[in-house]
Design an enzyme around this catalytic site. Structure first.
Site, PDB file in Angstrom:
ATOM      1  N   LYS A 136       0.978  -8.541 -48.034  1.00  0.00           N
ATOM      2  CA  LYS A 136       1.834  -8.492 -46.846  1.00  0.00           C
ATOM      3  C   LYS A 136       1.525  -9.632 -45.864  1.00  0.00           C
ATOM      4  O   LYS A 136       0.487 -10.289 -45.964  1.00  0.00           O
ATOM      5  CB  LYS A 136       1.668  -7.119 -46.182  1.00  0.00           C
ATOM      6  CG  LYS A 136       2.131  -5.982 -47.101  1.00  0.00           C
ATOM      7  CD  LYS A 136       2.175  -4.655 -46.375  1.00  0.00           C
ATOM      8  CE  LYS A 136       2.684  -3.560 -47.300  1.00  0.00           C
ATOM      9  NZ  LYS A 136       2.861  -2.277 -46.585  1.00  0.00           N
ATOM     10  N   TYR A 165      13.046  -1.585 -48.406  1.00  0.00           N
ATOM     11  CA  TYR A 165      12.465  -0.340 -47.870  1.00  0.00           C
ATOM     12  C   TYR A 165      13.533   0.702 -47.522  1.00  0.00           C
ATOM     13  O   TYR A 165      13.274   1.604 -46.734  1.00  0.00           O
ATOM     14  CB  TYR A 165      11.602  -0.655 -46.653  1.00  0.00           C
ATOM     15  CG  TYR A 165      10.246  -1.225 -47.020  1.00  0.00           C
ATOM     16  CD1 TYR A 165       9.279  -0.445 -47.659  1.00  0.00           C
ATOM     17  CD2 TYR A 165       9.917  -2.546 -46.737  1.00  0.00           C
ATOM     18  CE1 TYR A 165       8.042  -0.947 -47.994  1.00  0.00           C
ATOM     19  CE2 TYR A 165       8.667  -3.070 -47.077  1.00  0.00           C
ATOM     20  CZ  TYR A 165       7.739  -2.258 -47.706  1.00  0.00           C
ATOM     21  OH  TYR A 165       6.500  -2.760 -48.041  1.00  0.00           O
ATOM     22  N   PHE A 205       9.257   4.764 -38.464  1.00  0.00           N
ATOM     23  CA  PHE A 205       8.623   3.432 -38.484  1.00  0.00           C
ATOM     24  C   PHE A 205       9.454   2.391 -39.231  1.00  0.00           C
ATOM     25  O   PHE A 205       9.013   1.256 -39.405  1.00  0.00           O
ATOM     26  CB  PHE A 205       7.220   3.518 -39.099  1.00  0.00           C
ATOM     27  CG  PHE A 205       7.176   4.128 -40.494  1.00  0.00           C
ATOM     28  CD1 PHE A 205       7.471   3.367 -41.617  1.00  0.00           C
ATOM     29  CD2 PHE A 205       6.835   5.463 -40.657  1.00  0.00           C
ATOM     30  CE1 PHE A 205       7.441   3.919 -42.892  1.00  0.00           C
ATOM     31  CE2 PHE A 205       6.791   6.029 -41.940  1.00  0.00           C
ATOM     32  CZ  PHE A 205       7.094   5.250 -43.049  1.00  0.00           C
ATOM     33  N   ARG A 264      -2.794   1.998 -57.372  1.00  0.00           N
ATOM     34  CA  ARG A 264      -2.865   2.755 -56.108  1.00  0.00           C
ATOM     35  C   ARG A 264      -4.303   3.161 -55.797  1.00  0.00           C
ATOM     36  O   ARG A 264      -4.714   3.206 -54.639  1.00  0.00           O
ATOM     37  CB  ARG A 264      -1.911   3.945 -56.140  1.00  0.00           C
ATOM     38  CG  ARG A 264      -0.465   3.455 -56.038  1.00  0.00           C
ATOM     39  CD  ARG A 264       0.542   4.564 -56.123  1.00  0.00           C
ATOM     40  NE  ARG A 264       0.626   5.387 -54.931  1.00  0.00           N
ATOM     41  CZ  ARG A 264       1.326   5.074 -53.850  1.00  0.00           C
ATOM     42  NH1 ARG A 264       1.983   3.925 -53.778  1.00  0.00           N
ATOM     43  NH2 ARG A 264       1.383   5.901 -52.831  1.00  0.00           N
ATOM     44  N   THR A 323      -2.821   4.552 -47.617  1.00  0.00           N
ATOM     45  CA  THR A 323      -1.919   3.785 -46.742  1.00  0.00           C
ATOM     46  C   THR A 323      -2.610   3.441 -45.420  1.00  0.00           C
ATOM     47  O   THR A 323      -2.502   2.319 -44.923  1.00  0.00           O
ATOM     48  CB  THR A 323      -0.649   4.622 -46.449  1.00  0.00           C
ATOM     49  OG1 THR A 323      -0.031   4.934 -47.691  1.00  0.00           O
ATOM     50  CG2 THR A 323       0.317   3.876 -45.559  1.00  0.00           C
ATOM     51  N   ARG A 370      -7.455  -2.105 -49.339  1.00  0.00           N
ATOM     52  CA  ARG A 370      -7.090  -1.814 -47.942  1.00  0.00           C
ATOM     53  C   ARG A 370      -8.320  -1.618 -47.068  1.00  0.00           C
ATOM     54  O   ARG A 370      -8.318  -1.991 -45.893  1.00  0.00           O
ATOM     55  CB  ARG A 370      -6.149  -0.613 -47.890  1.00  0.00           C
ATOM     56  CG  ARG A 370      -4.727  -1.009 -48.319  1.00  0.00           C
ATOM     57  CD  ARG A 370      -3.829   0.179 -48.403  1.00  0.00           C
ATOM     58  NE  ARG A 370      -2.428  -0.198 -48.615  1.00  0.00           N
ATOM     59  CZ  ARG A 370      -1.524   0.602 -49.154  1.00  0.00           C
ATOM     60  NH1 ARG A 370      -1.867   1.828 -49.541  1.00  0.00           N
ATOM     61  NH2 ARG A 370      -0.285   0.197 -49.314  1.00  0.00           N
ATOM     62  N   ASN A 423      -1.064  -3.116 -43.590  1.00  0.00           N
ATOM     63  CA  ASN A 423      -2.053  -2.549 -44.522  1.00  0.00           C
ATOM     64  C   ASN A 423      -2.264  -3.418 -45.765  1.00  0.00           C
ATOM     65  O   ASN A 423      -2.599  -2.913 -46.829  1.00  0.00           O
ATOM     66  CB  ASN A 423      -1.714  -1.094 -44.854  1.00  0.00           C
ATOM     67  CG  ASN A 423      -0.416  -0.938 -45.610  1.00  0.00           C
ATOM     68  OD1 ASN A 423       0.309  -1.916 -45.785  1.00  0.00           O
ATOM     69  ND2 ASN A 423      -0.125   0.262 -46.060  1.00  0.00           N
ATOM     70  N   HIS A 482       1.228  -3.803 -50.743  1.00  0.00           N
ATOM     71  CA  HIS A 482       2.124  -2.732 -51.189  1.00  0.00           C
ATOM     72  C   HIS A 482       1.825  -2.459 -52.653  1.00  0.00           C
ATOM     73  O   HIS A 482       1.484  -3.378 -53.403  1.00  0.00           O
ATOM     74  CB  HIS A 482       3.574  -3.201 -51.049  1.00  0.00           C
ATOM     75  CG  HIS A 482       4.558  -2.320 -51.764  1.00  0.00           C
ATOM     76  ND1 HIS A 482       4.994  -1.132 -51.239  1.00  0.00           N
ATOM     77  CD2 HIS A 482       5.143  -2.444 -52.979  1.00  0.00           C
ATOM     78  CE1 HIS A 482       5.836  -0.565 -52.107  1.00  0.00           C
ATOM     79  NE2 HIS A 482       5.946  -1.343 -53.166  1.00  0.00           N
ATOM     80  N   GLU A 494      11.467  -2.520 -58.124  1.00  0.00           N
ATOM     81  CA  GLU A 494      10.887  -3.474 -57.174  1.00  0.00           C
ATOM     82  C   GLU A 494      10.607  -4.830 -57.849  1.00  0.00           C
ATOM     83  O   GLU A 494      10.821  -5.880 -57.249  1.00  0.00           O
ATOM     84  CB  GLU A 494       9.617  -2.882 -56.563  1.00  0.00           C
ATOM     85  CG  GLU A 494       9.935  -1.697 -55.655  1.00  0.00           C
ATOM     86  CD  GLU A 494       8.718  -0.909 -55.199  1.00  0.00           C
ATOM     87  OE1 GLU A 494       8.922   0.077 -54.457  1.00  0.00           O
ATOM     88  OE2 GLU A 494       7.577  -1.257 -55.570  1.00  0.00           O
TER      89      GLU A 494
HETATM   90  P1  CMP Z   1       3.972   0.461 -48.421  1.00  0.00           P
HETATM   91  O1  CMP Z   1       3.112   0.847 -49.578  1.00  0.00           O
HETATM   92  O2  CMP Z   1       4.462  -0.934 -48.376  1.00  0.00           O
HETATM   93  O3  CMP Z   1       5.236   1.451 -48.349  1.00  0.00           O
HETATM   94  C1  CMP Z   1       5.813   1.883 -47.143  1.00  0.00           C
HETATM   95  C2  CMP Z   1       5.138   1.329 -45.957  1.00  0.00           C
HETATM   96  O4  CMP Z   1       5.452   1.920 -44.735  1.00  0.00           O
HETATM   97  C3  CMP Z   1       3.640   1.538 -46.080  1.00  0.00           C
HETATM   98  O5  CMP Z   1       3.126   0.728 -47.096  1.00  0.00           O
HETATM   99  C4  CMP Z   1       3.172   1.226 -44.675  1.00  0.00           C
HETATM  100  O6  CMP Z   1       2.940  -0.157 -44.481  1.00  0.00           O
HETATM  101  C5  CMP Z   1       4.368   1.640 -43.856  1.00  0.00           C
HETATM  102  N1  CMP Z   1       4.048   2.845 -43.101  1.00  0.00           N
HETATM  103  C6  CMP Z   1       3.818   4.071 -43.584  1.00  0.00           C
HETATM  104  N2  CMP Z   1       3.547   4.932 -42.585  1.00  0.00           N
HETATM  105  C7  CMP Z   1       3.614   4.219 -41.438  1.00  0.00           C
HETATM  106  C8  CMP Z   1       3.447   4.541 -40.059  1.00  0.00           C
HETATM  107  N3  CMP Z   1       3.155   5.781 -39.670  1.00  0.00           N
HETATM  108  N4  CMP Z   1       3.609   3.551 -39.174  1.00  0.00           N
HETATM  109  C9  CMP Z   1       3.927   2.297 -39.562  1.00  0.00           C
HETATM  110  N5  CMP Z   1       4.107   1.931 -40.859  1.00  0.00           N
HETATM  111  C10 CMP Z   1       3.944   2.882 -41.759  1.00  0.00           C
END
Ligand code: CMP
Length: 139
Positions: free
Chosen positions: A11, A51, A59, A87, A93, A104, A114, A117, A128
């Site tokens: 990211k 997304y 969010f 994962r 996350t 992470r 984070n 992905h 994807e």
């Molecule tokens: P990702 O695996 O890219 O898939 C969805 C993304 O949403 C996740 O990683 C986070 O970066 C983002 N995400 C999930 N929960 C939150 C949150 N509470 N606030 C902001 N971003 C979020």
């Protein structure tokens, strides 16, 4: 049956902070083969499309703005049990909850920023990967 491919993005904050090489090294050391790899930048429209599944989440706007804020690295990875093993490698996350030794834990700043992905299912890994790569970009 578990598939053998997953999709990842490094990211914007991790790319900006110079962590691309270290993250790719961890991925390869964990046994994932790079099938496709590119540095690119998502427009806000493309980030919104990627997304789309999170459209109703509070969010979503922040996520789309952030993911289009700078270049990312996109990759298709191959390994037995790819989706689940990846994962596990990246961790939770929320980096505050990510296990020691995960990507992470080492590189993420927050739930939003984070670092990486990882696809959450074989079907999404396919979708994807197809979002970013044509057939002749895969080896
Ligand atoms: P990702 O695996 O890219 O898939 C969805 C993304 O949403 C996740 O990683 C986070 O970066 C983002 N995400 C999930 N929960 C939150 C949150 N509470 N606030 C902001 N971003 C979020």
């Amino acid at each position: 049956m578990a598939g053998n491919r997953t999709f990842t993005m490094i990211k914007p904050e991790a790319v900006e902070n110079g962590n691309t090489g270290a993250i790719l090294a961890k991925i390869q050391e964990a046994g994932f083969k790079l099938i496709a790899l590119k540095k690119t930048r998502l427009s806000s429209e493309r980030a919104g499309e990627f997304y789309e599944v999170h459209k109703e989440r509070p969010f979503y706007g922040e996520l789309v703005d952030y993911m289009s804020s700078g270049p990312i690295i996109a990759a298709i990875l191959e390994k037995d049990n790819a989706v689940l093993d990846f994962r596990t490698l990246i961790g939770s996350t929320d980096p505050a909850e990510a296990a020691e030794g995960t990507i992470r834990k080492a590189f993420a700043e927050s739930k939003a920023k984070n670092a990486v992905h990882g696809s959450d299912s074989d079907d999404n890994a396919q979708i994807e990967g197809d979002f970013f790569f044509t057939a002749d970009e895969r080896f």
